[in-house]
Design a protein around this motif. Structure first.
Motif, PDB file in Angstrom:
ATOM      1  N   ARG A 408       0.828  -1.207   0.000  1.00 45.26           N
ATOM      2  CA  ARG A 408       0.000   0.000   0.000  1.00 45.26           C
ATOM      3  C   ARG A 408       0.860   1.254   0.000  1.00 45.26           C
ATOM      4  O   ARG A 408       1.837   1.358   0.746  1.00 45.26           O
ATOM      5  CB  ARG A 408      -0.916   0.009   1.221  1.00 45.26           C
ATOM      6  N   GLU A 409       0.470   2.238  -0.817  1.00 43.45           N
ATOM      7  CA  GLU A 409       1.185   3.520  -0.849  1.00 43.45           C
ATOM      8  C   GLU A 409       0.933   4.286   0.454  1.00 43.45           C
ATOM      9  O   GLU A 409       1.851   4.811   1.071  1.00 43.45           O
ATOM     10  CB  GLU A 409       0.724   4.372  -2.047  1.00 43.45           C
ATOM     11  N   VAL A 410      -0.349   4.338   0.853  1.00 44.62           N
ATOM     12  CA  VAL A 410      -0.712   4.958   2.130  1.00 44.62           C
ATOM     13  C   VAL A 410      -0.969   3.815   3.098  1.00 44.62           C
ATOM     14  O   VAL A 410      -2.018   3.177   3.063  1.00 44.62           O
ATOM     15  CB  VAL A 410      -1.974   5.835   1.980  1.00 44.62           C
ATOM     16  N   ASP A 411       0.019   3.542   3.970  1.00 49.08           N
ATOM     17  CA  ASP A 411      -0.061   2.309   4.744  1.00 49.08           C
ATOM     18  C   ASP A 411      -0.352   2.504   6.230  1.00 49.08           C
ATOM     19  O   ASP A 411      -0.136   1.606   7.043  1.00 49.08           O
ATOM     20  CB  ASP A 411       1.232   1.506   4.584  1.00 49.08           C
ATOM     21  N   ASP A 412      -0.875   3.683   6.584  1.00 52.28           N
ATOM     22  CA  ASP A 412      -1.150   3.918   8.008  1.00 52.28           C
ATOM     23  C   ASP A 412      -2.622   4.205   8.290  1.00 52.28           C
ATOM     24  O   ASP A 412      -2.988   4.632   9.365  1.00 52.28           O
ATOM     25  CB  ASP A 412      -0.294   5.080   8.528  1.00 52.28           C
ATOM     26  N   ASN A 413      -3.490   3.981   7.296  1.00 47.99           N
ATOM     27  CA  ASN A 413      -4.917   4.190   7.533  1.00 47.99           C
ATOM     28  C   ASN A 413      -5.751   3.328   6.585  1.00 47.99           C
ATOM     29  O   ASN A 413      -5.238   2.735   5.633  1.00 47.99           O
ATOM     30  CB  ASN A 413      -5.286   5.674   7.403  1.00 47.99           C
ATOM     31  N   ILE A 414      -7.042   3.278   6.860  1.00 47.93           N
ATOM     32  CA  ILE A 414      -8.004   2.552   6.027  1.00 47.93           C
ATOM     33  C   ILE A 414      -9.191   3.486   5.771  1.00 47.93           C
ATOM     34  O   ILE A 414      -9.679   4.137   6.697  1.00 47.93           O
ATOM     35  CB  ILE A 414      -8.481   1.266   6.731  1.00 47.93           C
ATOM     36  N   VAL A 415      -9.650   3.531   4.541  1.00 42.38           N
ATOM     37  CA  VAL A 415     -10.770   4.400   4.182  1.00 42.38           C
ATOM     38  C   VAL A 415     -12.087   3.638   4.333  1.00 42.38           C
ATOM     39  O   VAL A 415     -12.235   2.531   3.806  1.00 42.38           O
ATOM     40  CB  VAL A 415     -10.643   4.895   2.726  1.00 42.38           C
ATOM     41  N   PHE A 416     -13.017   4.234   5.052  1.00 41.43           N
ATOM     42  CA  PHE A 416     -14.372   3.679   5.192  1.00 41.43           C
ATOM     43  C   PHE A 416     -15.345   4.592   4.452  1.00 41.43           C
ATOM     44  O   PHE A 416     -15.320   5.812   4.640  1.00 41.43           O
ATOM     45  CB  PHE A 416     -14.769   3.586   6.663  1.00 41.43           C
ATOM     46  N   ILE A 417     -16.189   4.001   3.631  1.00 41.72           N
ATOM     47  CA  ILE A 417     -17.198   4.765   2.885  1.00 41.72           C
ATOM     48  C   ILE A 417     -18.558   4.120   3.137  1.00 41.72           C
ATOM     49  O   ILE A 417     -18.719   2.903   2.997  1.00 41.72           O
ATOM     50  CB  ILE A 417     -16.889   4.766   1.370  1.00 41.72           C
ATOM     51  N   TYR A 457     -14.793   8.131   6.211  1.00 40.70           N
ATOM     52  CA  TYR A 457     -13.877   8.420   7.313  1.00 40.70           C
ATOM     53  C   TYR A 457     -12.562   7.684   7.062  1.00 40.70           C
ATOM     54  O   TYR A 457     -12.552   6.512   6.689  1.00 40.70           O
ATOM     55  CB  TYR A 457     -14.472   7.959   8.645  1.00 40.70           C
ATOM     56  N   VAL A 458     -11.451   8.401   7.248  1.00 43.07           N
ATOM     57  CA  VAL A 458     -10.129   7.798   7.118  1.00 43.07           C
ATOM     58  C   VAL A 458      -9.662   7.424   8.528  1.00 43.07           C
ATOM     59  O   VAL A 458      -9.317   8.293   9.330  1.00 43.07           O
ATOM     60  CB  VAL A 458      -9.134   8.764   6.440  1.00 43.07           C
ATOM     61  N   ALA A 459      -9.684   6.137   8.827  1.00 37.97           N
ATOM     62  CA  ALA A 459      -9.367   5.648  10.175  1.00 37.97           C
ATOM     63  C   ALA A 459      -7.915   5.208  10.260  1.00 37.97           C
ATOM     64  O   ALA A 459      -7.405   4.544   9.351  1.00 37.97           O
ATOM     65  CB  ALA A 459     -10.276   4.468  10.532  1.00 37.97           C
ATOM     66  N   THR A 460      -7.245   5.587  11.323  1.00 31.71           N
ATOM     67  CA  THR A 460      -5.874   5.141  11.524  1.00 31.71           C
ATOM     68  C   THR A 460      -5.874   3.680  11.949  1.00 31.71           C
ATOM     69  O   THR A 460      -6.884   3.162  12.455  1.00 31.71           O
ATOM     70  CB  THR A 460      -5.175   5.975  12.607  1.00 31.71           C
ATOM     71  N   LEU A 461      -4.744   3.020  11.774  1.00 32.75           N
ATOM     72  CA  LEU A 461      -4.636   1.624  12.197  1.00 32.75           C
ATOM     73  C   LEU A 461      -4.793   1.495  13.704  1.00 32.75           C
ATOM     74  O   LEU A 461      -5.294   0.478  14.206  1.00 32.75           O
ATOM     75  CB  LEU A 461      -3.296   1.037  11.744  1.00 32.75           C
ATOM     76  N   ALA A 462      -4.388   2.549  14.424  1.00 36.47           N
ATOM     77  CA  ALA A 462      -4.546   2.537  15.884  1.00 36.47           C
ATOM     78  C   ALA A 462      -6.030   2.512  16.255  1.00 36.47           C
ATOM     79  O   ALA A 462      -6.438   1.809  17.194  1.00 36.47           O
ATOM     80  CB  ALA A 462      -3.872   3.757  16.491  1.00 36.47           C
ATOM     81  N   GLU A 463      -6.849   3.268  15.532  1.00 37.16           N
ATOM     82  CA  GLU A 463      -8.294   3.264  15.799  1.00 37.16           C
ATOM     83  C   GLU A 463      -8.899   1.888  15.508  1.00 37.16           C
ATOM     84  O   GLU A 463      -9.781   1.421  16.248  1.00 37.16           O
ATOM     85  CB  GLU A 463      -8.986   4.316  14.930  1.00 37.16           C
TER      86      GLU A 463
END
Length: 522
Positions: A408-417, A457-463
């Motif tokens: 993943r290019e952006v590897d510290d979050n996950i996008v929720f739609i 919402y863009v959620a961090t892996l910590a969340e």
């Protein structure tokens, strides 16, 4: 112009179904209509190519060629270019003309000739590169089936009617873009799916969902080396990816024999060369056929929560597709078995997008264990997209799309739609349907990785970890609509006004009752 041509062609082709309605059930005549359209396509393609080869020869119309040496030369070239061969006497128009002969003379009997031609198409490919792609391709066109007529004469009459109707339609293969006929064929498949009930999900993914998946897996790319669908149905999802990017190779696997045949027809009818696609009939989980390959794009709409034989096959415990997760997907819910199979086949530079039931986001036990591993250890989950309920044929359950990448290019979050709300679709008869603007908003939000109030919402892996790797979308996207505050002083004044009006009305009624010399009702 091609759009107008496509709509005309769609209307003409669907007219066959109207012609047969009341005579045969839709489930029964579907395979015949789609199969005979394909036969007509092969005939016209053969004629066009043969006429190209005949330019400059003494005879330039393939339909009139009788010289064996010329026919042998055309056959050799056709098998290389088209993958099959039809002699002039075997062309669709010839059989249709015979079927249109004088009924009284019984010379219009064509069932045996038609059987022979369809067998010949398959046999002409034996020992060639295209043999696997044409093998048993017409087996579902059972011309002896009582479903299309109780007697030979009745069956012949139905088949003649279909061929004659089709013969009057000009496919204009030499004029139109190949997608025009292919899209019209897809339109028919969709129409049949709409009326097929529960079985529809086995062979067709709604077009708007296909658009979302194909746009996501082609993000940032105009060319795709290979695309793969492990439960490819009629092949519509694979072909949809080709509308978003240049695809070099198509791979698919399908369990159902009839649907597998339809997928191969669909590929060829969309002018995908036989060397460019490899679709096989096998159980993807039990007997995967492409394990040595890795694909740049993976798309799928697997059967929701299907049963599989995980407990009956101890080899699954050492299968590289499943073993690293430490647990197998439950035998009554194969969703994560399909997911990890696809992830295994995904190339390092690829994107995978697949539809699943909502349960994959929050169910615990083995599924929760696998989900946590994918997020925590592999960091492969890129996005979760909630879709409206009742947009798939044959089921009304809400579904979601899971997007995964190995790198993943952006590897510290996950996008929720959350695209499930009433503002994000329209009612279309008994189905809910995504509009083009709904599709574009989903794809655009995914690509921009935006947080949008009550939508994404863009959620961090910590969340995600704080939520114990539960991906239930409402945990991340708050769609709660607060009610307007109530002004109690205004409500009190309104109640007093009502009381005053009521008192006045009662006095009026009492007056009328006195005039009539009757008691009041209060």
């Amino acid at each position: 112009m091609s759009e107008d041509q496509k709509k005309i062609l769609e209307s003409q082709l669907w007219g066959i179904a109207n012609l047969l309605r009341g005579k045969i059930s839709a489930d029964d005549y579907r395979d015949y209509i789609l199969g005979f359209i394909f036969y007509k396509y092969l005939s016209e393609k053969q004629t066009l190519y043969a006429n190209e080869l005949l330019v400059g020869e003494a005879v330039t119309d393939y339909k009139t060629v009788t010289d064996k040496e010329t026919l042998d030369a055309i056959k050799e070239e056709s098998l290389l270019k088209l993958g099959y061969f039809l002699e002039p006497s075997q062309l669709f128009s010839v059989l249709a003309a015979k079927g249109n002969a004088d009924i009284e003379s019984e010379s219009n009997y064509i069932l045996e000739d038609l059987k022979s031609v369809l067998n010949h198409i398959e046999q002409s490919t034996m020992g060639t590169e295209s043999e696997e792609d044409f093998n048993a391709l017409f087996e579902d066109l059972d011309l002896n089936s009582t479903k299309i007529g109780r007697t030979v004469g009745a069956r012949n009459e139905i088949i003649v009617k279909i061929l004659n109707y089709l013969d009057k339609i000009d496919f204009k293969l030499e004029e139109i873009d190949s997608d025009v006929l292919g899209d019209a064929y897809e339109y028919l498949i969709a129409r049949f799916a709409a009326g097929a009930g529960k079985s529809a999900g086995e062979f067709y993914t709604p077009q708007q969902v296909s658009k979302i998946l194909s746009k996501i897996v082609t993000t940032g790319k105009s060319k795709i080396k290979s695309v793969y669908d492990p439960t490819c149905g009629s092949g519509s999802l694979l072909l949809r990816v080709a509308k978003e990017a240049d695809v070099s190779e198509f791979y698919g696997q399908e369990l159902g024999r009839t649907t597998y045949n339809l997928a191969r027809m669909n590929m060829i009818l969309h002018d995908v060369h036989f060397r460019e696609f490899n679709i096989v009939q096998e159980d993807t989980l039990e007997n995967p056929q492409h394990l040595d390959k890795r694909f740049e794009a993976v798309v799928a709409n697997p059967p929701f929560s299907a049963h599989w034989k995980s407990d009956a096959n101890p080899l699954f415990n050492t299968d590289e597709r499943f073993s690293q997760y430490g647990r197998l997907a439950p035998k009554t819910k194969a969703d994560y078995a399909f997911l990890t199979h696809m992830l295994y086949q995904l190339a390092d530079n690829g994107i995978m997008a697949s539809v699943f039931p909502h349960g994959v986001l929050f169910r615990g036990a083995a599924e929760g264990h696998i989900r946590e591993y994918i997020i925590k250890e592999m960091n492969a989950l890129d996005a979760v997209i909630g879709l409206p309920a009742n947009i798939f044929y044959g089921t009304s359950i809400p579904t979601c799309i899971m997007v995964l990448k190995k790198c993943r290019e952006v590897d510290d979050n996950i996008v929720f739609i959350d695209a499930s709300g009433e503002d994000h679709y329209i009612k279309n008869g008994n189905q809910n349907t995504l509009r083009d603007e709904d599709v574009e908003r989903i794809v655009d939000t995914y690509r921009k990785r935006e947080t949008i109030d009550k939508y994404s919402y863009v959620a961090t892996l910590a969340e995600i970890a704080e939520n114990d790797y539960n991906l239930n979308i409402p945990r991340y996207v708050d769609t709660f609509e607060a009610e307007e505050p109530v002004d109690l002083d205004v409500v009190s004044a309104q109640l007093k006004g009502i009381e005053t009006d009521l008192q006045s009305t009662n006095e009026t009624i009492a007056g009328f009752c006195a005039e009539l010399n009757i008691s009041t009702p209060f």
